[in-house]
Design a protein around this motif. Structure first.
Motif, PDB file in Angstrom:
ATOM      1  N   ARG A  86       0.829  -1.209   0.000  1.00 40.48           N
ATOM      2  CA  ARG A  86       0.000   0.000   0.000  1.00 40.48           C
ATOM      3  C   ARG A  86       0.865   1.261   0.000  1.00 40.48           C
ATOM      4  O   ARG A  86       0.596   2.226  -0.725  1.00 40.48           O
ATOM      5  N   ASN A  87       1.934   1.263   0.806  1.00 41.56           N
ATOM      6  CA  ASN A  87       2.779   2.448   0.905  1.00 41.56           C
ATOM      7  C   ASN A  87       3.577   2.701  -0.371  1.00 41.56           C
ATOM      8  O   ASN A  87       3.754   3.849  -0.791  1.00 41.56           O
ATOM      9  N   LEU A  88       4.047   1.630  -1.010  1.00 41.20           N
ATOM     10  CA  LEU A  88       4.753   1.795  -2.279  1.00 41.20           C
ATOM     11  C   LEU A  88       3.817   2.335  -3.356  1.00 41.20           C
ATOM     12  O   LEU A  88       4.183   3.215  -4.151  1.00 41.20           O
ATOM     13  N   GLN A  89       2.604   1.816  -3.385  1.00 37.80           N
ATOM     14  CA  GLN A  89       1.648   2.273  -4.388  1.00 37.80           C
ATOM     15  C   GLN A  89       1.238   3.721  -4.141  1.00 37.80           C
ATOM     16  O   GLN A  89       1.068   4.495  -5.092  1.00 37.80           O
ATOM     17  N   ARG A  90       1.083   4.089  -2.882  1.00 35.51           N
ATOM     18  CA  ARG A  90       0.714   5.472  -2.561  1.00 35.51           C
ATOM     19  C   ARG A  90       1.809   6.446  -2.966  1.00 35.51           C
ATOM     20  O   ARG A  90       1.526   7.545  -3.459  1.00 35.51           O
ATOM     21  N   PHE A  91       3.070   6.080  -2.738  1.00 37.44           N
ATOM     22  CA  PHE A  91       4.168   6.987  -3.083  1.00 37.44           C
ATOM     23  C   PHE A  91       4.286   7.142  -4.599  1.00 37.44           C
ATOM     24  O   PHE A  91       4.578   8.226  -5.094  1.00 37.44           O
ATOM     25  N   GLY A  92       4.049   6.074  -5.323  1.00 35.45           N
ATOM     26  CA  GLY A  92       4.074   6.144  -6.768  1.00 35.45           C
ATOM     27  C   GLY A  92       5.454   5.895  -7.356  1.00 35.45           C
ATOM     28  O   GLY A  92       6.425   5.645  -6.641  1.00 35.45           O
ATOM     29  N   PRO A  93       5.558   5.983  -8.693  1.00 38.72           N
ATOM     30  CA  PRO A  93       6.827   5.691  -9.366  1.00 38.72           C
ATOM     31  C   PRO A  93       7.947   6.615  -8.887  1.00 38.72           C
ATOM     32  O   PRO A  93       7.755   7.820  -8.734  1.00 38.72           O
ATOM     33  N   SER A  94       9.113   6.019  -8.652  1.00 40.12           N
ATOM     34  CA  SER A  94      10.278   6.793  -8.220  1.00 40.12           C
ATOM     35  C   SER A  94      11.522   5.959  -8.442  1.00 40.12           C
ATOM     36  O   SER A  94      11.532   4.757  -8.161  1.00 40.12           O
ATOM     37  N   GLN A  95      12.590   6.589  -8.910  1.00 34.81           N
ATOM     38  CA  GLN A  95      13.854   5.887  -9.069  1.00 34.81           C
ATOM     39  C   GLN A  95      14.521   5.628  -7.717  1.00 34.81           C
ATOM     40  O   GLN A  95      15.493   4.877  -7.636  1.00 34.81           O
ATOM     41  N   HIS A  96      13.955   6.212  -6.652  1.00 37.02           N
ATOM     42  CA  HIS A  96      14.551   6.063  -5.327  1.00 37.02           C
ATOM     43  C   HIS A  96      13.957   4.912  -4.523  1.00 37.02           C
ATOM     44  O   HIS A  96      14.363   4.663  -3.391  1.00 37.02           O
ATOM     45  N   LEU A  97      12.993   4.200  -5.106  1.00 34.05           N
ATOM     46  CA  LEU A  97      12.393   3.030  -4.470  1.00 34.05           C
ATOM     47  C   LEU A  97      12.199   1.934  -5.509  1.00 34.05           C
ATOM     48  O   LEU A  97      11.872   2.227  -6.667  1.00 34.05           O
ATOM     49  N   PRO A  98      12.375   0.661  -5.123  1.00 31.95           N
ATOM     50  CA  PRO A  98      12.023  -0.415  -6.060  1.00 31.95           C
ATOM     51  C   PRO A  98      10.529  -0.358  -6.355  1.00 31.95           C
ATOM     52  O   PRO A  98       9.716  -0.141  -5.450  1.00 31.95           O
ATOM     53  N   GLN A  99      10.174  -0.552  -7.609  1.00 31.67           N
ATOM     54  CA  GLN A  99       8.767  -0.460  -7.980  1.00 31.67           C
ATOM     55  C   GLN A  99       8.036  -1.771  -7.702  1.00 31.67           C
ATOM     56  O   GLN A  99       8.531  -2.857  -7.983  1.00 31.67           O
ATOM     57  N   TRP A 100       6.839  -1.617  -7.148  1.00 37.05           N
ATOM     58  CA  TRP A 100       6.017  -2.783  -6.807  1.00 37.05           C
ATOM     59  C   TRP A 100       5.566  -3.501  -8.077  1.00 37.05           C
ATOM     60  O   TRP A 100       5.258  -2.886  -9.095  1.00 37.05           O
ATOM     61  N   ARG A 101       5.534  -4.849  -7.992  1.00 35.89           N
ATOM     62  CA  ARG A 101       5.088  -5.640  -9.136  1.00 35.89           C
ATOM     63  C   ARG A 101       3.945  -6.602  -8.805  1.00 35.89           C
ATOM     64  O   ARG A 101       3.041  -6.785  -9.589  1.00 35.89           O
ATOM     65  N   HIS A 102       3.965  -7.211  -7.607  1.00 37.59           N
ATOM     66  CA  HIS A 102       2.986  -8.258  -7.335  1.00 37.59           C
ATOM     67  C   HIS A 102       3.004  -8.564  -5.834  1.00 37.59           C
ATOM     68  O   HIS A 102       4.047  -8.509  -5.200  1.00 37.59           O
ATOM     69  N   THR A 103       1.823  -8.877  -5.284  1.00 44.10           N
ATOM     70  CA  THR A 103       1.730  -9.284  -3.881  1.00 44.10           C
ATOM     71  C   THR A 103       0.774 -10.464  -3.782  1.00 44.10           C
ATOM     72  O   THR A 103      -0.295 -10.457  -4.401  1.00 44.10           O
ATOM     73  N   ARG A 104       1.160 -11.455  -2.995  1.00 46.95           N
ATOM     74  CA  ARG A 104       0.279 -12.596  -2.731  1.00 46.95           C
ATOM     75  C   ARG A 104       0.560 -13.087  -1.315  1.00 46.95           C
ATOM     76  O   ARG A 104       1.631 -13.605  -1.030  1.00 46.95           O
TER      77      ARG A 104
ATOM     78  N   ARG B  92      21.998   3.227  -8.241  1.00 47.65           N
ATOM     79  CA  ARG B  92      21.504   2.516  -9.413  1.00 47.65           C
ATOM     80  C   ARG B  92      22.507   2.592 -10.566  1.00 47.65           C
ATOM     81  O   ARG B  92      23.078   3.658 -10.847  1.00 47.65           O
ATOM     82  N   ALA B  93      22.668   1.446 -11.255  1.00 44.45           N
ATOM     83  CA  ALA B  93      23.548   1.405 -12.413  1.00 44.45           C
ATOM     84  C   ALA B  93      22.976   2.206 -13.580  1.00 44.45           C
ATOM     85  O   ALA B  93      23.717   2.737 -14.410  1.00 44.45           O
ATOM     86  N   ASP B  94      21.638   2.317 -13.654  1.00 41.29           N
ATOM     87  CA  ASP B  94      21.022   2.968 -14.807  1.00 41.29           C
ATOM     88  C   ASP B  94      21.020   4.487 -14.722  1.00 41.29           C
ATOM     89  O   ASP B  94      21.083   5.168 -15.745  1.00 41.29           O
ATOM     90  N   SER B  95      20.942   5.052 -13.514  1.00 38.76           N
ATOM     91  CA  SER B  95      20.812   6.508 -13.413  1.00 38.76           C
ATOM     92  C   SER B  95      21.768   7.154 -12.413  1.00 38.76           C
ATOM     93  O   SER B  95      21.919   8.380 -12.413  1.00 38.76           O
ATOM     94  N   GLY B  96      22.388   6.354 -11.537  1.00 41.91           N
ATOM     95  CA  GLY B  96      23.246   6.925 -10.504  1.00 41.91           C
ATOM     96  C   GLY B  96      22.489   7.396  -9.281  1.00 41.91           C
ATOM     97  O   GLY B  96      23.093   7.833  -8.302  1.00 41.91           O
TER      98      GLY B  96
END
Length: 288
Positions: free
Chosen positions: A71-89, A190-194
């Motif tokens: 819930r907290n990852l989804q609320r914060f939204g996309p960011s290069q400073h957090l791993p993006q949520w993909r799936h929960t079970r 991060r290797a992609d953006s620093g």
């Protein structure tokens, strides 16, 4: 099939491997059997697609924790400073795998990147709230009483800490998102953006005291000059209140962290580890 489609189809069937080696996992199981492992059950696996890590699967102690983090990852939204949520079970949560290098305290710190990371954490969705409405003033007093009752601080020291806290007492605190455990290995460049990314997502919280995690870094690895640069960057981005209240945040954070440590140790071990060191660290706050 794309990685996005795998999220809704086959993500749970992808091959995976624990990030913890067999020796470490055996040691944890043994200590837990002996009643000496007092941390919550927690496991992390790398998930592979075509022999490349694409996700991390985190297994929490309970489904409620997995739901909270999701819930907290989804609320914060996309960011290069957090791993993006993909799936929960259930107890398991999948996030993107972040390729990069953990922060190395022996190298030259990328302080501007650190400042951008903590500034984004602090400003997205945060708001200033009167201290009395946050409950943190009352919680700080409760922490002091607990430490006194447990013998970590004597009568003179609790009064000295109360007096210092009263001098530092802010009218408002910023409430929002905060990363409470930004120890060096938990921050990956991060290797992609620093950009720095906070990978230990179980310590990602919403509707909480903003700046508590940053206060912990100053007690662990962020030197005063670098701390001041981070706070200056925050002020330039409209978050000057964090710099203004930072001494209070440091005082609150250290007392709260030692309280949590004492509570865990007494529940699991029936005793307080390194009592003298804890007491000395609390006493040192008075003379800062």
């Amino acid at each position: 099939m794309s990685s996005y489609e795998l999220v809704t189809a086959d993500i749970e069937r992808l091959p995976h491997r624990s990030v913890y080696g067999p020796v470490k996992r055996f040691k944890r199981r043994l200590l837990r059997t002996l009643g000496r492992w007092h941390r919550a059950d927690y496991d992390v696996h790398l998930v592979f697609e075509q022999d490349h890590p694409v996700y991390k699967k985190i297994t929490f102690n309970d489904a409620a924790t997995a739901a909270r983090v999701t819930r907290n990852l989804q609320r914060f939204g996309p960011s290069q400073h957090l791993p993006q949520w993909r799936h929960t079970r259930g107890r398991q949560l999948w996030v993107e795998f972040v390729d990069g290098q953990p922060y190395d305290r022996m190298s030259c710190i990328e302080i501007d990147a650190i400042a951008r990371c903590f500034t984004e954490f602090a400003r997205r969705g945060s708001r200033l709230v009167p201290l009395e409405q946050t409950g943190y003033g009352a919680q700080h007093e409760s922490n002091l009483v607990y430490l006194h009752r447990r013998g970590l601080i004597d009568s003179a020291l609790i009064e000295a800490l109360r007096a210092k806290s009263a001098d530092l007492r802010p009218s408002h605190l910023r409430i929002g998102f905060d990363y409470r455990d930004p120890i060096a290995p938990n921050l990956v460049q991060r290797a992609d953006s620093g950009a720095f990314c906070a990978i230990d997502i179980k310590n990602w919280h919403a509707d909480t005291l903003v700046g508590e995690g940053l206060a912990k870094t100053t007690d662990r690895w962020l030197d005063p000059a670098s701390r001041d640069r981070v706070l200056a960057h925050m002020s330039d981005c409209g978050l000057g209140d964090i710099a203004e209240t930072f001494e209070f945040l440091e005082t609150y954070e250290r007392c709260a962290r030692i309280c949590r440590s004492v509570q865990i140790e007494t529940a699991a071990l029936g005793r307080i580890k390194k009592r003298g060191i804890k007491s000395a660290r609390l006493a040192a706050m008075v003379d800062r």
